[in-house]
Design a protein around this motif. Sequence first.
Motif, PDB file in Angstrom:
ATOM      1  N   VAL A 159       1.633  58.970 -13.991  1.00  0.00           N
ATOM      2  CA  VAL A 159       2.712  58.169 -13.386  1.00  0.00           C
ATOM      3  C   VAL A 159       3.708  57.734 -14.459  1.00  0.00           C
ATOM      4  O   VAL A 159       4.928  57.820 -14.278  1.00  0.00           O
ATOM      5  CB  VAL A 159       2.130  56.937 -12.658  1.00  0.00           C
ATOM      6  CG1 VAL A 159       3.252  55.996 -12.220  1.00  0.00           C
ATOM      7  CG2 VAL A 159       1.306  57.368 -11.451  1.00  0.00           C
ATOM      8  N   GLY A 160       3.181  57.281 -15.608  1.00  0.00           N
ATOM      9  CA  GLY A 160       4.051  56.867 -16.697  1.00  0.00           C
ATOM     10  C   GLY A 160       4.902  58.016 -17.221  1.00  0.00           C
ATOM     11  O   GLY A 160       6.098  57.840 -17.501  1.00  0.00           O
ATOM     12  N   ALA A 161       4.300  59.193 -17.333  1.00  0.00           N
ATOM     13  CA  ALA A 161       5.040  60.368 -17.818  1.00  0.00           C
ATOM     14  C   ALA A 161       6.155  60.742 -16.848  1.00  0.00           C
ATOM     15  O   ALA A 161       7.278  61.060 -17.266  1.00  0.00           O
ATOM     16  CB  ALA A 161       4.081  61.544 -18.014  1.00  0.00           C
ATOM     17  N   ILE A 162       5.863  60.694 -15.548  1.00  0.00           N
ATOM     18  CA  ILE A 162       6.897  61.012 -14.550  1.00  0.00           C
ATOM     19  C   ILE A 162       8.042  60.007 -14.654  1.00  0.00           C
ATOM     20  O   ILE A 162       9.224  60.379 -14.663  1.00  0.00           O
ATOM     21  CB  ILE A 162       6.289  60.999 -13.134  1.00  0.00           C
ATOM     22  CG1 ILE A 162       5.316  62.167 -12.972  1.00  0.00           C
ATOM     23  CG2 ILE A 162       7.396  61.085 -12.078  1.00  0.00           C
ATOM     24  CD1 ILE A 162       4.534  62.136 -11.671  1.00  0.00           C
ATOM     25  N   GLN A 167      13.543  59.296 -16.509  1.00  0.00           N
ATOM     26  CA  GLN A 167      14.405  58.242 -17.058  1.00  0.00           C
ATOM     27  C   GLN A 167      14.459  57.005 -16.171  1.00  0.00           C
ATOM     28  O   GLN A 167      15.492  56.341 -16.068  1.00  0.00           O
ATOM     29  CB  GLN A 167      15.819  58.787 -17.306  1.00  0.00           C
ATOM     30  CG  GLN A 167      15.861  59.935 -18.308  1.00  0.00           C
ATOM     31  CD  GLN A 167      17.276  60.419 -18.593  1.00  0.00           C
ATOM     32  OE1 GLN A 167      18.168  60.293 -17.764  1.00  0.00           O
ATOM     33  NE2 GLN A 167      17.473  60.975 -19.774  1.00  0.00           N
ATOM     34  N   ARG A 168      13.331  56.693 -15.549  1.00  0.00           N
ATOM     35  CA  ARG A 168      13.228  55.482 -14.739  1.00  0.00           C
ATOM     36  C   ARG A 168      12.392  54.409 -15.426  1.00  0.00           C
ATOM     37  O   ARG A 168      12.404  53.253 -15.010  1.00  0.00           O
ATOM     38  CB  ARG A 168      12.611  55.793 -13.356  1.00  0.00           C
ATOM     39  CG  ARG A 168      13.300  56.884 -12.564  1.00  0.00           C
ATOM     40  CD  ARG A 168      14.783  56.681 -12.468  1.00  0.00           C
ATOM     41  NE  ARG A 168      15.126  55.467 -11.726  1.00  0.00           N
ATOM     42  CZ  ARG A 168      16.341  54.948 -11.703  1.00  0.00           C
ATOM     43  NH1 ARG A 168      17.314  55.501 -12.410  1.00  0.00           N
ATOM     44  NH2 ARG A 168      16.589  53.854 -10.999  1.00  0.00           N
ATOM     45  N   MET A 169      11.638  54.786 -16.454  1.00  0.00           N
ATOM     46  CA  MET A 169      10.814  53.835 -17.197  1.00  0.00           C
ATOM     47  C   MET A 169      10.943  54.131 -18.682  1.00  0.00           C
ATOM     48  O   MET A 169      11.019  55.292 -19.077  1.00  0.00           O
ATOM     49  CB  MET A 169       9.330  53.944 -16.790  1.00  0.00           C
ATOM     50  CG  MET A 169       9.038  53.660 -15.329  1.00  0.00           C
ATOM     51  SD  MET A 169       7.295  53.959 -14.907  1.00  0.00           S
ATOM     52  CE  MET A 169       6.521  52.543 -15.711  1.00  0.00           C
ATOM     53  N   ASN A 170      10.943  53.075 -19.493  1.00  0.00           N
ATOM     54  CA  ASN A 170      10.859  53.285 -20.930  1.00  0.00           C
ATOM     55  C   ASN A 170       9.431  52.986 -21.394  1.00  0.00           C
ATOM     56  O   ASN A 170       8.555  52.661 -20.593  1.00  0.00           O
ATOM     57  CB  ASN A 170      11.891  52.436 -21.677  1.00  0.00           C
ATOM     58  CG  ASN A 170      11.705  50.942 -21.427  1.00  0.00           C
ATOM     59  OD1 ASN A 170      10.631  50.489 -21.021  1.00  0.00           O
ATOM     60  ND2 ASN A 170      12.755  50.181 -21.659  1.00  0.00           N
ATOM     61  N   LEU A 171       9.204  53.093 -22.689  1.00  0.00           N
ATOM     62  CA  LEU A 171       7.846  52.937 -23.216  1.00  0.00           C
ATOM     63  C   LEU A 171       7.310  51.517 -23.006  1.00  0.00           C
ATOM     64  O   LEU A 171       6.115  51.331 -22.796  1.00  0.00           O
ATOM     65  CB  LEU A 171       7.818  53.306 -24.696  1.00  0.00           C
ATOM     66  CG  LEU A 171       8.110  54.782 -25.011  1.00  0.00           C
ATOM     67  CD1 LEU A 171       8.097  55.017 -26.518  1.00  0.00           C
ATOM     68  CD2 LEU A 171       7.091  55.694 -24.319  1.00  0.00           C
ATOM     69  N   ILE A 172       8.211  50.534 -23.058  1.00  0.00           N
ATOM     70  CA  ILE A 172       7.768  49.158 -22.827  1.00  0.00           C
ATOM     71  C   ILE A 172       7.272  48.986 -21.393  1.00  0.00           C
ATOM     72  O   ILE A 172       6.232  48.366 -21.140  1.00  0.00           O
ATOM     73  CB  ILE A 172       8.923  48.175 -23.120  1.00  0.00           C
ATOM     74  CG1 ILE A 172       9.313  48.233 -24.596  1.00  0.00           C
ATOM     75  CG2 ILE A 172       8.524  46.749 -22.730  1.00  0.00           C
ATOM     76  CD1 ILE A 172      10.516  47.374 -24.941  1.00  0.00           C
ATOM     77  N   ALA A 173       8.021  49.541 -20.438  1.00  0.00           N
ATOM     78  CA  ALA A 173       7.614  49.453 -19.035  1.00  0.00           C
ATOM     79  C   ALA A 173       6.298  50.190 -18.793  1.00  0.00           C
ATOM     80  O   ALA A 173       5.443  49.728 -18.030  1.00  0.00           O
ATOM     81  CB  ALA A 173       8.707  50.020 -18.141  1.00  0.00           C
ATOM     82  N   ILE A 174       6.130  51.344 -19.444  1.00  0.00           N
ATOM     83  CA  ILE A 174       4.889  52.111 -19.289  1.00  0.00           C
ATOM     84  C   ILE A 174       3.710  51.326 -19.848  1.00  0.00           C
ATOM     85  O   ILE A 174       2.637  51.253 -19.228  1.00  0.00           O
ATOM     86  CB  ILE A 174       5.014  53.481 -19.983  1.00  0.00           C
ATOM     87  CG1 ILE A 174       6.041  54.346 -19.249  1.00  0.00           C
ATOM     88  CG2 ILE A 174       3.663  54.196 -20.017  1.00  0.00           C
ATOM     89  CD1 ILE A 174       6.389  55.628 -19.967  1.00  0.00           C
ATOM     90  N   ALA A 175       3.899  50.706 -21.015  1.00  0.00           N
ATOM     91  CA  ALA A 175       2.828  49.895 -21.602  1.00  0.00           C
ATOM     92  C   ALA A 175       2.476  48.725 -20.691  1.00  0.00           C
ATOM     93  O   ALA A 175       1.292  48.416 -20.476  1.00  0.00           O
ATOM     94  CB  ALA A 175       3.255  49.398 -22.981  1.00  0.00           C
ATOM     95  N   GLY A 176       3.514  48.088 -20.140  1.00  0.00           N
ATOM     96  CA  GLY A 176       3.262  46.990 -19.206  1.00  0.00           C
ATOM     97  C   GLY A 176       2.528  47.448 -17.964  1.00  0.00           C
ATOM     98  O   GLY A 176       1.636  46.759 -17.462  1.00  0.00           O
ATOM     99  N   MET A 177       2.899  48.621 -17.456  1.00  0.00           N
ATOM    100  CA  MET A 177       2.230  49.185 -16.287  1.00  0.00           C
ATOM    101  C   MET A 177       0.746  49.390 -16.555  1.00  0.00           C
ATOM    102  O   MET A 177      -0.113  49.049 -15.731  1.00  0.00           O
ATOM    103  CB  MET A 177       2.870  50.517 -15.907  1.00  0.00           C
ATOM    104  CG  MET A 177       2.195  51.237 -14.751  1.00  0.00           C
ATOM    105  SD  MET A 177       2.665  52.983 -14.639  1.00  0.00           S
ATOM    106  CE  MET A 177       1.781  53.647 -16.073  1.00  0.00           C
ATOM    107  N   LEU A 178       0.420  49.948 -17.729  1.00  0.00           N
ATOM    108  CA  LEU A 178      -0.980  50.196 -18.078  1.00  0.00           C
ATOM    109  C   LEU A 178      -1.756  48.889 -18.169  1.00  0.00           C
ATOM    110  O   LEU A 178      -2.881  48.780 -17.661  1.00  0.00           O
ATOM    111  CB  LEU A 178      -1.060  50.955 -19.407  1.00  0.00           C
ATOM    112  CG  LEU A 178      -0.582  52.406 -19.383  1.00  0.00           C
ATOM    113  CD1 LEU A 178      -0.529  52.968 -20.797  1.00  0.00           C
ATOM    114  CD2 LEU A 178      -1.487  53.269 -18.511  1.00  0.00           C
ATOM    115  N   VAL A 179      -1.152  47.884 -18.781  1.00  0.00           N
ATOM    116  CA  VAL A 179      -1.828  46.595 -18.931  1.00  0.00           C
ATOM    117  C   VAL A 179      -2.104  45.971 -17.570  1.00  0.00           C
ATOM    118  O   VAL A 179      -3.222  45.522 -17.283  1.00  0.00           O
ATOM    119  CB  VAL A 179      -0.990  45.641 -19.799  1.00  0.00           C
ATOM    120  CG1 VAL A 179      -1.567  44.221 -19.758  1.00  0.00           C
ATOM    121  CG2 VAL A 179      -0.935  46.136 -21.240  1.00  0.00           C
ATOM    122  N   VAL A 180      -1.079  45.965 -16.702  1.00  0.00           N
ATOM    123  CA  VAL A 180      -1.233  45.337 -15.386  1.00  0.00           C
ATOM    124  C   VAL A 180      -2.258  46.079 -14.538  1.00  0.00           C
ATOM    125  O   VAL A 180      -3.148  45.468 -13.937  1.00  0.00           O
ATOM    126  CB  VAL A 180       0.134  45.289 -14.661  1.00  0.00           C
ATOM    127  CG1 VAL A 180      -0.049  44.831 -13.208  1.00  0.00           C
ATOM    128  CG2 VAL A 180       1.085  44.354 -15.387  1.00  0.00           C
TER     129      VAL A 180
END
Length: 215
Positions: A159-162, A167-180
């Motif tokens: 999901v993060g890679a997609i 170009q809908r998520m940056n690395l900070i958003a992906i990291a936050g997604m994983l944490v949540v």
Amino acid sequence: MKKINQNAYAATFIGQVLAYPFLIATGLQISWNFQLIALLLMTLCLAGTGFVKRYDLMLLLAAIMGILGAINQWLLLPLIAVQLVITLLLRTQKMPSQWMNTVIFGQALLAQVIIIYACLHFFNRTMLLDLALLYLPALIGLWADHLPKWADLILLLVVGAIGYFQQRMNLIAIAGMLVVALAISSRRSFKLPAYSYQFSPLIMALLLYLTRLHG
């Protein structure tokens, strides 16, 4: 405890319905017309069905607000009808916690589609992708205990890679997604309150807003 659960479910439902449409999707293109206000009142009525004994009257009021909100946009009527049916099922049928949370996710997502369409008179694939990025991590966390070992982490990375390559998520958003998602994972031995899962899409919407705000 039941009252706390009802309050939390209602608050997070309203928060989800408002967060993505007004922070990200519609931006400055909001027109505070009669129809939009009616649809927001419908959302409040749907959330309020869990607080009153005569939920049928609240559901009727939601239906009236929905019809008023669909004036000149009659394509919204079938979606509003589905919203009413989902609310009735949630109020009258007993469901396991995971299924109930899944249905509420679907209801909140559908409500956002209605609000966005009411504001912009269209709904595109980019918005659909955004909503998928908000809700897939929550669903993966919710159903993690039914997935093979490590499958939830792999799915989250997909999901993060997609999101990143679209170009809908940056690395900070992906990291936050994983944490949540991992924090609410049903695979954990320490079980969180059932309503905790409803905070995930709301947090993700706020995270996406903040990361896009700062580029």
